[in-house]
Motif scaffolding. Structure first.
Motif, PDB file in Angstrom:
ATOM      1  N   ASP A 143     -32.329 -15.486 -32.929  1.00 24.98           N
ATOM      2  CA  ASP A 143     -32.610 -16.910 -32.707  1.00 24.98           C
ATOM      3  C   ASP A 143     -31.349 -17.661 -32.292  1.00 24.98           C
ATOM      4  O   ASP A 143     -31.390 -18.526 -31.415  1.00 24.98           O
ATOM      5  CB  ASP A 143     -33.200 -17.554 -33.966  1.00 24.98           C
ATOM      6  CG  ASP A 143     -34.590 -17.038 -34.297  1.00 24.98           C
ATOM      7  OD1 ASP A 143     -35.250 -16.473 -33.394  1.00 24.98           O
ATOM      8  OD2 ASP A 143     -35.015 -17.193 -35.455  1.00 24.98           O
ATOM      9  N   PHE A 144     -30.229 -17.327 -32.917  1.00 27.51           N
ATOM     10  CA  PHE A 144     -28.960 -17.961 -32.566  1.00 27.51           C
ATOM     11  C   PHE A 144     -28.624 -17.701 -31.096  1.00 27.51           C
ATOM     12  O   PHE A 144     -28.237 -18.610 -30.368  1.00 27.51           O
ATOM     13  CB  PHE A 144     -27.831 -17.453 -33.476  1.00 27.51           C
ATOM     14  CG  PHE A 144     -26.479 -17.933 -33.075  1.00 27.51           C
ATOM     15  CD1 PHE A 144     -26.063 -19.222 -33.367  1.00 27.51           C
ATOM     16  CD2 PHE A 144     -25.610 -17.107 -32.380  1.00 27.51           C
ATOM     17  CE1 PHE A 144     -24.811 -19.684 -32.979  1.00 27.51           C
ATOM     18  CE2 PHE A 144     -24.361 -17.546 -31.985  1.00 27.51           C
ATOM     19  CZ  PHE A 144     -23.968 -18.841 -32.290  1.00 27.51           C
ATOM     20  N   LEU A 145     -28.797 -16.463 -30.654  1.00 28.08           N
ATOM     21  CA  LEU A 145     -28.493 -16.113 -29.267  1.00 28.08           C
ATOM     22  C   LEU A 145     -29.454 -16.797 -28.296  1.00 28.08           C
ATOM     23  O   LEU A 145     -29.038 -17.268 -27.236  1.00 28.08           O
ATOM     24  CB  LEU A 145     -28.518 -14.593 -29.084  1.00 28.08           C
ATOM     25  CG  LEU A 145     -27.446 -13.822 -29.858  1.00 28.08           C
ATOM     26  CD1 LEU A 145     -27.656 -12.321 -29.711  1.00 28.08           C
ATOM     27  CD2 LEU A 145     -26.052 -14.226 -29.442  1.00 28.08           C
ATOM     28  N   THR A 146     -30.721 -16.876 -28.664  1.00 26.69           N
ATOM     29  CA  THR A 146     -31.699 -17.585 -27.828  1.00 26.69           C
ATOM     30  C   THR A 146     -31.334 -19.062 -27.726  1.00 26.69           C
ATOM     31  O   THR A 146     -31.331 -19.631 -26.631  1.00 26.69           O
ATOM     32  CB  THR A 146     -33.121 -17.416 -28.407  1.00 26.69           C
ATOM     33  OG1 THR A 146     -33.464 -16.035 -28.398  1.00 26.69           O
ATOM     34  CG2 THR A 146     -34.139 -18.202 -27.582  1.00 26.69           C
ATOM     35  N   ASN A 147     -31.009 -19.687 -28.863  1.00 25.31           N
ATOM     36  CA  ASN A 147     -30.622 -21.105 -28.863  1.00 25.31           C
ATOM     37  C   ASN A 147     -29.340 -21.338 -28.068  1.00 25.31           C
ATOM     38  O   ASN A 147     -29.119 -22.433 -27.552  1.00 25.31           O
ATOM     39  CB  ASN A 147     -30.441 -21.620 -30.292  1.00 25.31           C
ATOM     40  CG  ASN A 147     -31.750 -21.683 -31.055  1.00 25.31           C
ATOM     41  OD1 ASN A 147     -32.828 -21.560 -30.485  1.00 25.31           O
ATOM     42  ND2 ASN A 147     -31.655 -21.854 -32.357  1.00 25.31           N
ATOM     43  N   SER A 148     -28.503 -20.318 -27.982  1.00 26.37           N
ATOM     44  CA  SER A 148     -27.250 -20.410 -27.222  1.00 26.37           C
ATOM     45  C   SER A 148     -27.448 -20.085 -25.754  1.00 26.37           C
ATOM     46  O   SER A 148     -26.477 -19.954 -25.007  1.00 26.37           O
ATOM     47  CB  SER A 148     -26.205 -19.468 -27.826  1.00 26.37           C
ATOM     48  OG  SER A 148     -25.931 -19.811 -29.155  1.00 26.37           O
ATOM     49  N   LYS A 149     -28.705 -19.904 -25.354  1.00 26.76           N
ATOM     50  CA  LYS A 149     -29.069 -19.645 -23.952  1.00 26.76           C
ATOM     51  C   LYS A 149     -28.510 -18.325 -23.411  1.00 26.76           C
ATOM     52  O   LYS A 149     -28.127 -18.229 -22.246  1.00 26.76           O
ATOM     53  CB  LYS A 149     -28.628 -20.797 -23.034  1.00 26.76           C
ATOM     54  CG  LYS A 149     -29.045 -22.171 -23.507  1.00 26.76           C
ATOM     55  CD  LYS A 149     -30.447 -22.485 -23.069  1.00 26.76           C
ATOM     56  CE  LYS A 149     -30.795 -23.941 -23.291  1.00 26.76           C
ATOM     57  NZ  LYS A 149     -31.548 -24.223 -24.470  1.00 26.76           N
ATOM     58  N   ILE A 150     -28.441 -17.316 -24.281  1.00 34.09           N
ATOM     59  CA  ILE A 150     -27.998 -15.984 -23.863  1.00 34.09           C
ATOM     60  C   ILE A 150     -29.224 -15.226 -23.371  1.00 34.09           C
ATOM     61  O   ILE A 150     -30.206 -15.090 -24.114  1.00 34.09           O
ATOM     62  CB  ILE A 150     -27.327 -15.218 -25.030  1.00 34.09           C
ATOM     63  CG1 ILE A 150     -26.180 -16.031 -25.632  1.00 34.09           C
ATOM     64  CG2 ILE A 150     -26.879 -13.835 -24.579  1.00 34.09           C
ATOM     65  CD1 ILE A 150     -25.045 -16.316 -24.681  1.00 34.09           C
ATOM     66  N   ASN A 151     -29.179 -14.728 -22.146  1.00 40.67           N
ATOM     67  CA  ASN A 151     -30.346 -14.024 -21.610  1.00 40.67           C
ATOM     68  C   ASN A 151     -30.493 -12.641 -22.244  1.00 40.67           C
ATOM     69  O   ASN A 151     -29.571 -12.118 -22.862  1.00 40.67           O
ATOM     70  CB  ASN A 151     -30.301 -13.955 -20.078  1.00 40.67           C
ATOM     71  CG  ASN A 151     -29.212 -13.054 -19.556  1.00 40.67           C
ATOM     72  OD1 ASN A 151     -29.063 -11.919 -19.983  1.00 40.67           O
ATOM     73  ND2 ASN A 151     -28.445 -13.543 -18.604  1.00 40.67           N
ATOM     74  N   LEU A 152     -31.658 -12.072 -22.059  1.00 32.98           N
ATOM     75  CA  LEU A 152     -32.011 -10.801 -22.692  1.00 32.98           C
ATOM     76  C   LEU A 152     -31.027  -9.681 -22.355  1.00 32.98           C
ATOM     77  O   LEU A 152     -30.657  -8.887 -23.212  1.00 32.98           O
ATOM     78  CB  LEU A 152     -33.431 -10.398 -22.283  1.00 32.98           C
ATOM     79  CG  LEU A 152     -34.011  -9.162 -22.939  1.00 32.98           C
ATOM     80  CD1 LEU A 152     -34.063  -9.329 -24.451  1.00 32.98           C
ATOM     81  CD2 LEU A 152     -35.402  -8.885 -22.393  1.00 32.98           C
ATOM     82  N   PHE A 153     -30.570  -9.631 -21.120  1.00 30.74           N
ATOM     83  CA  PHE A 153     -29.647  -8.562 -20.708  1.00 30.74           C
ATOM     84  C   PHE A 153     -28.278  -8.730 -21.371  1.00 30.74           C
ATOM     85  O   PHE A 153     -27.664  -7.761 -21.803  1.00 30.74           O
ATOM     86  CB  PHE A 153     -29.517  -8.525 -19.184  1.00 30.74           C
ATOM     87  CG  PHE A 153     -30.824  -8.236 -18.508  1.00 30.74           C
ATOM     88  CD1 PHE A 153     -31.390  -6.978 -18.568  1.00 30.74           C
ATOM     89  CD2 PHE A 153     -31.494  -9.240 -17.824  1.00 30.74           C
ATOM     90  CE1 PHE A 153     -32.611  -6.705 -17.956  1.00 30.74           C
ATOM     91  CE2 PHE A 153     -32.710  -8.985 -17.209  1.00 30.74           C
ATOM     92  CZ  PHE A 153     -33.274  -7.718 -17.276  1.00 30.74           C
ATOM     93  N   ASP A 154     -27.789  -9.973 -21.447  1.00 31.67           N
ATOM     94  CA  ASP A 154     -26.492 -10.220 -22.066  1.00 31.67           C
ATOM     95  C   ASP A 154     -26.535 -10.071 -23.586  1.00 31.67           C
ATOM     96  O   ASP A 154     -25.535  -9.733 -24.214  1.00 31.67           O
ATOM     97  CB  ASP A 154     -25.965 -11.613 -21.695  1.00 31.67           C
ATOM     98  CG  ASP A 154     -25.566 -11.696 -20.226  1.00 31.67           C
ATOM     99  OD1 ASP A 154     -25.291 -10.642 -19.619  1.00 31.67           O
ATOM    100  OD2 ASP A 154     -25.542 -12.822 -19.690  1.00 31.67           O
ATOM    101  N   LYS A 155     -27.695 -10.316 -24.190  1.00 30.63           N
ATOM    102  CA  LYS A 155     -27.831 -10.177 -25.651  1.00 30.63           C
ATOM    103  C   LYS A 155     -27.431  -8.779 -26.113  1.00 30.63           C
ATOM    104  O   LYS A 155     -26.842  -8.614 -27.173  1.00 30.63           O
ATOM    105  CB  LYS A 155     -29.274 -10.436 -26.095  1.00 30.63           C
ATOM    106  CG  LYS A 155     -29.636 -11.867 -26.247  1.00 30.63           C
ATOM    107  CD  LYS A 155     -31.055 -11.965 -26.795  1.00 30.63           C
ATOM    108  CE  LYS A 155     -31.492 -13.397 -26.925  1.00 30.63           C
ATOM    109  NZ  LYS A 155     -32.833 -13.503 -27.512  1.00 30.63           N
TER     110      LYS A 155
END
Length: 119
Positions: A65-77
């Motif tokens: 959720d933190f990564l999604t809220n930080s606008k990190i795309n699926l590939f970069d996650k």
């Protein structure tokens, strides 16, 4: 000083004196309260179900959720690194420290953590 190599990236951990603590806007450099840091640290990528308490926030949050809220795309996650112990996430490298390990007025020993990204 400890160095972890992860792919082409490097994570440096170094015990420093209070006079050496220099806060900056560089997201790849953080300082932790050394006395709170558990032994047996390692670097890994995030896994489903990982949680931490982001610096300055109340309560815990899933890393996903933190990564999604930080606008990190699926590939970069998939490339986001975590500094972790067996039971806790200390730092989402280059992004956010776990509030539990932040420096306070009571801090006596300091740990510099630095992510060096290779191009």
């Amino acid at each position: 000083m400890f160095e972890f190599s992860v792919g082409k990236n490097k994570l440096i951990l170094k015990k420093v004196e209070k006079k050496d603590v220099k806060f900056s806007i560089n997201p790849n450099v953080e300082y932790l309260n050394w006395d709170l840091v558990p032994s047996g640290l390692y670097v890994r990528t995030w896994e489903e179900g990982d949680v931490f308490k982001p610096l300055g926030m109340e309560g815990t949050m899933k890393i996903s959720d933190f990564l999604t809220n930080s606008k990190i795309n699926l590939f970069d996650k998939k490339n986001i690194l975590l500094l972790a112990s067996r039971t806790d996430i200390l730092w989402v490298c280059g992004m956010r420290l776990n509030d539990k390990y932040k420096i306070s007025d009571d801090t006596r020993n300091y740990l510099l953590v630095q992510l060096i990204k290779s191009k």
